[in-house]
Scaffold this motif. Structure first.
Motif, PDB file in Angstrom:
ATOM      1  N   ASN A 459     100.280  29.842 135.374  1.00  0.00           N
ATOM      2  CA  ASN A 459      98.923  29.319 135.189  1.00  0.00           C
ATOM      3  C   ASN A 459      98.197  29.172 136.519  1.00  0.00           C
ATOM      4  OD1 ASN A 459      99.348  29.231 132.456  1.00  0.00           O
ATOM      5  ND2 ASN A 459      99.942  27.081 132.420  1.00  0.00           N
ATOM      6  N   ALA A 460      98.925  28.837 137.595  1.00  0.00           N
ATOM      7  CA  ALA A 460      98.296  28.777 138.919  1.00  0.00           C
ATOM      8  C   ALA A 460      97.836  30.165 139.350  1.00  0.00           C
ATOM      9  CB  ALA A 460      99.275  28.202 139.944  1.00  0.00           C
ATOM     10  N   ASP A 461      98.647  31.167 139.079  1.00  0.00           N
ATOM     11  CA  ASP A 461      98.275  32.544 139.397  1.00  0.00           C
ATOM     12  C   ASP A 461      97.043  32.962 138.608  1.00  0.00           C
ATOM     13  OD1 ASP A 461      98.762  35.049 140.730  1.00  0.00           O
ATOM     14  OD2 ASP A 461      99.455  35.831 138.807  1.00  0.00           O
ATOM     15  N   THR A 462      96.976  32.555 137.329  1.00  0.00           N
ATOM     16  CA  THR A 462      95.803  32.860 136.507  1.00  0.00           C
ATOM     17  C   THR A 462      94.554  32.199 137.075  1.00  0.00           C
ATOM     18  OG1 THR A 462      97.180  33.059 134.528  1.00  0.00           O
ATOM     19  CG2 THR A 462      94.830  32.673 134.196  1.00  0.00           C
ATOM     20  N   ALA A 463      94.685  30.918 137.495  1.00  0.00           N
ATOM     21  CA  ALA A 463      93.539  30.216 138.081  1.00  0.00           C
ATOM     22  C   ALA A 463      93.108  30.866 139.391  1.00  0.00           C
ATOM     23  CB  ALA A 463      93.895  28.747 138.313  1.00  0.00           C
ATOM     24  N   LEU A 464      94.087  31.309 140.204  1.00  0.00           N
ATOM     25  CA  LEU A 464      93.769  32.007 141.456  1.00  0.00           C
ATOM     26  C   LEU A 464      93.016  33.296 141.173  1.00  0.00           C
ATOM     27  CD1 LEU A 464      94.080  32.699 144.487  1.00  0.00           C
ATOM     28  CD2 LEU A 464      96.358  33.559 143.961  1.00  0.00           C
ATOM     29  N   TYR A 465      93.499  34.054 140.212  1.00  0.00           N
ATOM     30  CA  TYR A 465      92.832  35.311 139.856  1.00  0.00           C
ATOM     31  C   TYR A 465      91.397  35.043 139.403  1.00  0.00           C
ATOM     32  CZ  TYR A 465      92.171  39.929 137.792  1.00  0.00           C
ATOM     33  OH  TYR A 465      91.697  41.172 137.482  1.00  0.00           O
ATOM     34  N   HIS A 466      91.223  33.945 138.638  1.00  0.00           N
ATOM     35  CA  HIS A 466      89.880  33.588 138.175  1.00  0.00           C
ATOM     36  C   HIS A 466      88.981  33.232 139.355  1.00  0.00           C
ATOM     37  CE1 HIS A 466      86.843  32.106 135.410  1.00  0.00           C
ATOM     38  NE2 HIS A 466      86.772  30.997 136.123  1.00  0.00           N
ATOM     39  N   ALA A 467      89.527  32.477 140.314  1.00  0.00           N
ATOM     40  CA  ALA A 467      88.731  32.102 141.494  1.00  0.00           C
ATOM     41  C   ALA A 467      88.267  33.340 142.248  1.00  0.00           C
ATOM     42  CB  ALA A 467      89.553  31.191 142.405  1.00  0.00           C
ATOM     43  N   LYS A 468      89.153  34.306 142.450  1.00  0.00           N
ATOM     44  CA  LYS A 468      88.777  35.524 143.168  1.00  0.00           C
ATOM     45  C   LYS A 468      87.704  36.302 142.414  1.00  0.00           C
ATOM     46  CE  LYS A 468      92.949  36.488 145.899  1.00  0.00           C
ATOM     47  NZ  LYS A 468      92.269  36.696 147.184  1.00  0.00           N
ATOM     48  N   SER A 469      87.781  36.260 141.073  1.00  0.00           N
ATOM     49  CA  SER A 469      86.799  37.012 140.295  1.00  0.00           C
ATOM     50  C   SER A 469      85.420  36.362 140.337  1.00  0.00           C
ATOM     51  CB  SER A 469      87.269  37.110 138.839  1.00  0.00           C
ATOM     52  OG  SER A 469      87.283  35.828 138.216  1.00  0.00           O
ATOM     53  N   ILE A 470      85.375  35.039 140.613  1.00  0.00           N
ATOM     54  CA  ILE A 470      84.080  34.348 140.684  1.00  0.00           C
ATOM     55  C   ILE A 470      83.494  34.449 142.089  1.00  0.00           C
ATOM     56  CG2 ILE A 470      82.944  32.107 140.494  1.00  0.00           C
ATOM     57  CD1 ILE A 470      85.022  31.325 138.442  1.00  0.00           C
ATOM     58  N   GLN A 471      84.245  33.966 143.071  1.00  0.00           N
ATOM     59  CA  GLN A 471      83.751  33.925 144.454  1.00  0.00           C
ATOM     60  C   GLN A 471      84.930  33.715 145.386  1.00  0.00           C
ATOM     61  OE1 GLN A 471      80.805  30.899 145.212  1.00  0.00           O
ATOM     62  NE2 GLN A 471      81.166  30.926 147.402  1.00  0.00           N
ATOM     63  N   ARG A 472      85.071  34.555 146.384  1.00  0.00           N
ATOM     64  CA  ARG A 472      86.151  34.396 147.346  1.00  0.00           C
ATOM     65  C   ARG A 472      85.945  33.095 148.125  1.00  0.00           C
ATOM     66  NH1 ARG A 472      88.909  39.297 148.064  1.00  0.00           N
ATOM     67  NH2 ARG A 472      88.641  40.439 146.115  1.00  0.00           N
ATOM     68  N   GLY A 473      87.063  32.463 148.496  1.00  0.00           N
ATOM     69  CA  GLY A 473      86.988  31.271 149.325  1.00  0.00           C
ATOM     70  C   GLY A 473      86.881  29.973 148.554  1.00  0.00           C
ATOM     71  N   ILE A 474      87.152  29.990 147.227  1.00  0.00           N
ATOM     72  CA  ILE A 474      87.109  28.759 146.450  1.00  0.00           C
ATOM     73  C   ILE A 474      88.434  28.598 145.712  1.00  0.00           C
ATOM     74  CG2 ILE A 474      84.624  28.926 146.121  1.00  0.00           C
ATOM     75  CD1 ILE A 474      85.203  29.756 143.210  1.00  0.00           C
ATOM     76  N   ALA A 475      88.644  27.384 145.177  1.00  0.00           N
ATOM     77  CA  ALA A 475      89.819  27.120 144.351  1.00  0.00           C
ATOM     78  C   ALA A 475      89.352  26.597 143.006  1.00  0.00           C
ATOM     79  CB  ALA A 475      90.742  26.102 145.025  1.00  0.00           C
ATOM     80  N   THR A 476      89.987  27.049 141.925  1.00  0.00           N
ATOM     81  CA  THR A 476      89.629  26.595 140.586  1.00  0.00           C
ATOM     82  C   THR A 476      90.838  25.948 139.927  1.00  0.00           C
ATOM     83  OG1 THR A 476      90.176  28.755 139.644  1.00  0.00           O
ATOM     84  CG2 THR A 476      87.888  28.368 140.268  1.00  0.00           C
ATOM     85  N   VAL A 477      90.569  24.913 139.120  1.00  0.00           N
ATOM     86  CA  VAL A 477      91.604  24.248 138.338  1.00  0.00           C
ATOM     87  C   VAL A 477      91.860  25.083 137.085  1.00  0.00           C
ATOM     88  CG1 VAL A 477      92.268  22.137 137.119  1.00  0.00           C
ATOM     89  CG2 VAL A 477      90.902  22.009 139.217  1.00  0.00           C
ATOM     90  N   TYR A 478      93.118  25.243 136.730  1.00  0.00           N
ATOM     91  CA  TYR A 478      93.477  26.103 135.595  1.00  0.00           C
ATOM     92  C   TYR A 478      92.821  25.641 134.307  1.00  0.00           C
ATOM     93  CZ  TYR A 478      96.138  28.123 131.779  1.00  0.00           C
ATOM     94  OH  TYR A 478      96.480  28.768 130.617  1.00  0.00           O
ATOM     95  N   ASP A 479      92.368  26.616 133.535  1.00  0.00           N
ATOM     96  CA  ASP A 479      91.823  26.393 132.206  1.00  0.00           C
ATOM     97  C   ASP A 479      92.385  27.485 131.303  1.00  0.00           C
ATOM     98  OD1 ASP A 479      89.945  26.729 129.901  1.00  0.00           O
ATOM     99  OD2 ASP A 479      88.923  25.074 130.889  1.00  0.00           O
ATOM    100  N   PRO A 480      92.819  27.136 130.082  1.00  0.00           N
ATOM    101  CA  PRO A 480      93.390  28.167 129.201  1.00  0.00           C
ATOM    102  C   PRO A 480      92.466  29.353 128.970  1.00  0.00           C
ATOM    103  CG  PRO A 480      93.850  25.981 128.333  1.00  0.00           C
ATOM    104  CD  PRO A 480      92.921  25.785 129.503  1.00  0.00           C
ATOM    105  N   ALA A 481      91.164  29.127 129.140  1.00  0.00           N
ATOM    106  CA  ALA A 481      90.220  30.232 128.920  1.00  0.00           C
ATOM    107  C   ALA A 481      90.363  31.339 129.961  1.00  0.00           C
ATOM    108  CB  ALA A 481      88.790  29.693 128.936  1.00  0.00           C
ATOM    109  N   PHE A 482      91.086  31.049 131.063  1.00  0.00           N
ATOM    110  CA  PHE A 482      91.246  32.060 132.106  1.00  0.00           C
ATOM    111  C   PHE A 482      92.117  33.220 131.652  1.00  0.00           C
ATOM    112  CE2 PHE A 482      90.638  28.620 135.619  1.00  0.00           C
ATOM    113  CZ  PHE A 482      89.304  28.543 135.251  1.00  0.00           C
TER     114      PHE A 482
END
Length: 746
Positions: A459-482
């Motif tokens: 799930n951390a990897d999924t959240a990381l992948y989501h962060a990269k897809s939105i904007q580089r240089g940020i961190a996102t909290v995991y959400d099942p929708a990812f």
């Protein structure tokens, strides 16, 4: 009179229009099993799952409107047969059901699996007749058990959760059921560890929409809509969304990781055991020779103990510390997280999974030496951060880090995560260069986002992948929708198929030099892909996707054929006997006709077999080692070279290395990068070269970037070199131009 006539005509038109222009859509009575995940299931009164999701898309039409409901399967199916309902969703196609209802074209296959408790003995299918078997009532698995295995003594369950409970308590011995259904229930309810599948992918059955014989027109309508959804890729995306985590690829990747850890531990303990046996045997022999040598033997024992402690420390360092940054690695991270999970006094912790953005460009532009210095400074910045919560920092891979927050609350974690990203983003000066890097991150917390290490990390990897897809240089909290990241992988695999058809791939070639003469002896073929709309894609990404989708088989064949054509033409021009090295995936090797395909390509291209070298990694020998060795023996007998790639980074074992028909041993670049500064790297590299020569192998060092590395490797009798110091990988045209400049006679 005219006014009366016009009024009369207007009244006729008004009465006629609703029955002609505004024709009402036909109603389709659709009913499914209320609890058959991932096909269909209800939560809080709402219907979910693959079946209703796909059905709503199919009937998104002006011609029909769905009137849907749920019930138990033993009630749904009789209603379909009697014509009380029109559509019962996607079910297994059997001969008996073909007589009772209509079916659409097949959508996919479903399989039966046999489940037992994890501590239950190994069984065979013949044992089922003597065991207490549980099965879902009215499902096609019951008819398979009864009709094909001729077993009529079993326990039928209306609710399979009851079957799982009885299996765990010992009321029944096995569950014989649909593999996708039961895997979904086991994972969702947390029973995957205590309950295991002893047999999988049994009795394949096509699945299709079941349609009442009173509504035959729905068959052609559904078939047409399914065909449209498959051509557009929507069907594949929906299927992946609901079934990916229960596919053979997913299970294979998980098992691969488990096997890696087990084999590594076994190798370490086997080495220690053999070392201790040798020491003890020597000591006993000395003591038996003469009591006068007691003091000498005692000294030898003390020296051996010091050596053993040193080796233990070295093994501990290799297993749990990153060689570049000296931070704890992924093995240590996993142990730490699992310890926290098992500690009853810990009810909350979280971690931030970080990945440096575009770090590979630093290595490509400035070399791995500068890249390693960048990683070391980043590691020091993260480790020295002053935060509100206690933090441990780990280096999981080359440019991947994890920050474990052991104390604190959700209100603290996000600010601390932001501070970590800010520390990375500060300008970083190395030599004459200034780097402005960023990192993206994914945040998960225990137990909200998972109760095991694997769940949290995924799930951390999924959240990381989501962060990269939105904007580089940020961190996102995991959400099942990812989970949409899975769809992105599906799109990547789809583009890979198109890339093969559109010939978007290109081969680059990197030369290899003979250490003593400095002359070119061959080239390694490396595949590159410039994905339309995305730019150049890392081979690590698309090769992995190609392996997961089996596209590596046609891609590998194209690479091999293209490389053979190239080296044959180059040798003809230059009157040389250069060879070309081609990387082979373990998936290709396990194909039944792998050797025949290789020999066929050589015959079609007219290339002498001695001019071809196949590079194979150690992971190919994890399973069916004897079969692989047999195939490689055939290739060697035909004159083809076989190279063991990335030696020392995988599952290195002298017990099987001496049995492999290898001609070449390639030292991984990770040993070369710190060769001159790390005594351990020097020792290990020298040992690998000695082993290769003892086994009559040619030894090639990869990743040579400095003249000092080249000089040292030549002094310890390394046979060949490859790396940026000689030349980077070049496309065919540029390679010919380079060869002209160095005077090869082309």
């Amino acid at each position: 009179m005219r006014r009366r006539l016009a009024f009369f005509l207007m009244i006729v038109v008004i009465l006629w229009l609703p029955q002609t222009v505004y024709a009402q859509p036909e109603t389709v009575n659709y009913q499914v099993d209320r609890d058959y995940p991932p096909f269909s299931y209800t939560t809080d009164g709402s219907l979910y799952g693959f079946d209703p999701y796909l059905t709503n898309i199919i009937f998104n039409s002006d011609a029909y409107t769905l009137d849907y409901s749920t019930d138990s399967w033993d009630q749904v199916y009789p209603r379909l047969v009697s014509g009380e309902i029109d559509l019962a969703g996607i079910i297994a196609v059997t001969e008996q059901r073909k007589q009772e209802v209509l079916f659409s074209g097949p959508l996919f296959n479903s399989y039966i699996a046999v489940y037992t408790r994890s501590d239950f003995r190994k069984i065979t299918l013949e044992d089922l007749a003597r065991l207490r078997v549980g099965v879902g009532r009215g499902y096609y698995s019951e008819s398979v058990l009864r009709d094909e295995l001729t077993i009529d003594t079993y326990v039928a369950y209306d609710d399979l959760n009851g079957a799982i409970h009885d299996l765990k308590t010992g009321a029944i011995d096995v569950i014989f059921e649909n593999q996708q259904l039961l895997d979904n229930l086991l994972i969702r309810e947390g029973h995957k560890g205590p309950v295991v599948a002893q047999f999988t992918e049994l009795y394949p059955r096509a699945h299709a929409y079941a349609i009442s014989k009173k509504r035959p027109e729905l068959v052609s309508f559904i078939n047409q809509r399914i065909s449209e959804l498959k051509r557009s890729g929507v069907f594949e995306e929906i299927y992946t969304k609901y079934f990916y985590e229960h596919t053979a690829d997913y299970i294979r990747i998980r098992n691969w990781r488990i096997a890696f850890s087990v084999i590594l531990v076994l190798i370490l303990f086997a080495g220690l055991f053999r070392l201790m046996q040798t020491v003890i045997r020597l000591l006993k022999s000395d003591l038996q020779r003469s009591l006068s040598h007691l003091e000498s033997a005692r000294d030898e024992l003390a020296a051996a103990n010091i050596t053993l402690q040193s080796k233990l420390a070295e093994i501990e360092d290799l297993a749990y510390v990153n060689r570049v940054t000296r931070l704890p690695n992924k093995n240590r991270f996993k142990e730490t997280v699992e310890h926290l999970i098992s500690d009853p006094s810990i009810d909350y912790f979280c971690f931030l999974f970080l990945d440096l953005d575009d770090f590979k460009e630093v290595n490509e532009a400035f070399g791995h030496g500068i890249g390693d210095q960048v990683l070391q400074k980043i590691a020091r910045r993260l480790s020295s951060a002053e935060l509100e919560s206690h933090v441990q920092v780990f280096n999981l891979g080359s440019d991947e880090f994890a920050c474990l927050f052991i104390r604190g609350s959700n209100s603290v974690v996000c600010p601390d995560s932001t501070r970590m990203l800010e520390r990375i983003a500060k300008p970083l000066a190395i030599a004459d260069h200034v780097f402005n890097l960023s990192a993206s991150g994914g945040i998960v917390s225990y137990p909200e986002h998972g109760e095991t290490f694997d769940e949290l990390f995924k799930n951390a990897d999924t959240a990381l992948y989501h962060a990269k897809s939105i904007q580089r240089g940020i961190a996102t909290v995991y959400d099942p929708a990812f989970g949409q990241a899975v769809i992105a992988k599906t799109l990547l695999q789809r583009d890979l198929r198109q890339a093969l058809a559109n010939q978007e791939f290109e081969l680059h070639y990197q030369p290899q030099l003979i250490a003593k003469s400095g002359k070119i002896c061959g080239f390694e073929a490396l595949v590159r892909w410039n994905r339309p709309g995305h730019g150049r894609v890392s081979p690590l990404m698309f090769i992995k996707a190609a392996e997961e989708s089996q596209l590596i088989i046609p891609l590998g064949e194209w690479v091999l054929r293209t490389a053979c054509h190239f080296i044959r033409e180059l040798n003809a021009r230059s009157q040389s006997t250069f060879y070309v090295s081609v990387n082979i995936s373990s998936i290709q090797i396990h194909q039944d006709h792998f050797v025949d395909h290789i020999l066929e390509i050589l015959e079609q291209t007219g290339l002498n077999p001695t001019c071809l070298e196949l590079e194979i990694t150690e992971s190919a020998f994890l399973k069916t080692t004897e079969q692989i060795i047999s195939k490689l023996d055939r290739l060697r007998s035909a004159g083809i070279r076989i190279a063991l790639d990335d030696f020392g980074t995988g599952y290195s074992s002298l017990s099987y290395l001496k049995e492999l028909p290898m001609s070449t041993l390639k030292i991984d670049r990770s040993f070369i990068q710190n060769l001159l500064d790390d005594p351990k790297a020097k020792s290990l590299t020298r040992s690998i070269i000695t082993i290769g020569h003892l086994l009559d192998m040619n030894v090639v060092a990869e990743g040579i970037e400095t003249q000092e590395q080249r000089t040292y490797l030549a002094s310890i009798e390394c046979d060949c070199f490859q790396g940026y110091l000689i030349q980077k990988p070049l496309p065919e045209k540029q390679l010919y131009e380079w060869l002209e400049t160095i005077g090869t006679g082309t």
